[in-house]
Design a protein around this motif. Sequence first.
Motif, PDB file in Angstrom:
ATOM      1  N   GLU A   2       0.822  -1.194   0.000  1.00 41.87           N
ATOM      2  CA  GLU A   2       0.000   0.000   0.000  1.00 41.87           C
ATOM      3  C   GLU A   2       0.866   1.258   0.000  1.00 41.87           C
ATOM      4  N   ILE A   3       0.406   2.254  -0.733  1.00 44.84           N
ATOM      5  CA  ILE A   3       1.097   3.531  -0.820  1.00 44.84           C
ATOM      6  C   ILE A   3       0.129   4.615  -0.360  1.00 44.84           C
ATOM      7  N   LEU A   4       0.615   5.521   0.469  1.00 51.16           N
ATOM      8  CA  LEU A   4      -0.180   6.661   0.897  1.00 51.16           C
ATOM      9  C   LEU A   4       0.346   7.904   0.197  1.00 51.16           C
ATOM     10  N   LEU A   5      -0.521   8.565  -0.557  1.00 52.56           N
ATOM     11  CA  LEU A   5      -0.201   9.833  -1.196  1.00 52.56           C
ATOM     12  C   LEU A   5      -0.842  10.941  -0.365  1.00 52.56           C
ATOM     13  N   VAL A   6      -0.020  11.857   0.131  1.00 52.45           N
ATOM     14  CA  VAL A   6      -0.507  12.994   0.908  1.00 52.45           C
ATOM     15  C   VAL A   6      -0.361  14.211   0.006  1.00 52.45           C
ATOM     16  N   GLU A   7      -1.471  14.622  -0.587  1.00 55.74           N
ATOM     17  CA  GLU A   7      -1.459  15.664  -1.619  1.00 55.74           C
ATOM     18  C   GLU A   7      -2.778  16.430  -1.603  1.00 55.74           C
ATOM     19  N   ASP A   8      -2.703  17.758  -1.535  1.00 55.40           N
ATOM     20  CA  ASP A   8      -3.914  18.572  -1.472  1.00 55.40           C
ATOM     21  C   ASP A   8      -4.381  19.087  -2.824  1.00 55.40           C
ATOM     22  N   ASN A   9      -3.544  19.011  -3.842  1.00 54.67           N
ATOM     23  CA  ASN A   9      -3.896  19.533  -5.153  1.00 54.67           C
ATOM     24  C   ASN A   9      -4.567  18.429  -5.978  1.00 54.67           C
ATOM     25  N   PRO A  10      -5.869  18.576  -6.298  1.00 52.12           N
ATOM     26  CA  PRO A  10      -6.568  17.528  -7.060  1.00 52.12           C
ATOM     27  C   PRO A  10      -5.915  17.227  -8.405  1.00 52.12           C
ATOM     28  N   GLY A  11      -5.343  18.238  -9.051  1.00 52.21           N
ATOM     29  CA  GLY A  11      -4.660  18.012 -10.324  1.00 52.21           C
ATOM     30  C   GLY A  11      -3.438  17.137 -10.162  1.00 52.21           C
TER      31      GLY A  11
END
Length: 139
Positions: A2-11
């Motif tokens: 599993e990978i967790l992506l912590v990103e606030d930009n939807p693009g």
Amino acid sequence: MEILLVEDNPGDVRLTQEAFKEAKIQNQLYVVEDGVAAMEFLHQQGQYADVPRPHLILLDLNLPKKDGREVLREIKQNSALKRIPVVVLTTSGDKKDILISYDLHANCYITKPVELDQFIQIAKSIDNFWLTTVSLPGE
């Protein structure tokens, strides 16, 4: 794994998902949009009570609610989380951000490209190194 992506930009989330798809990375990619949600996910709290602990974290630095640098500091100071590799994946190429990230024990620092082709190459590099070559502690 599993990978967790912590990103606030939807693009950037869509770009990452598309790059993973194009690179044929089959791993489960979870996404949270801010630093508070990242820590709740990692501590399996609230709505994240039933999620697995990720094997790899892709972390943006400039996040709402809790900055990525603070998230990185909390991860690396927590005995239950500190062994999870954290790849800082951010738009900043600022030397200060790079130094701070490594001082906080980031496992690597990647400046996000804006073009899909370049992002696909980064996704392939992440797959080849972090998901194929190295042995991760959560395996």
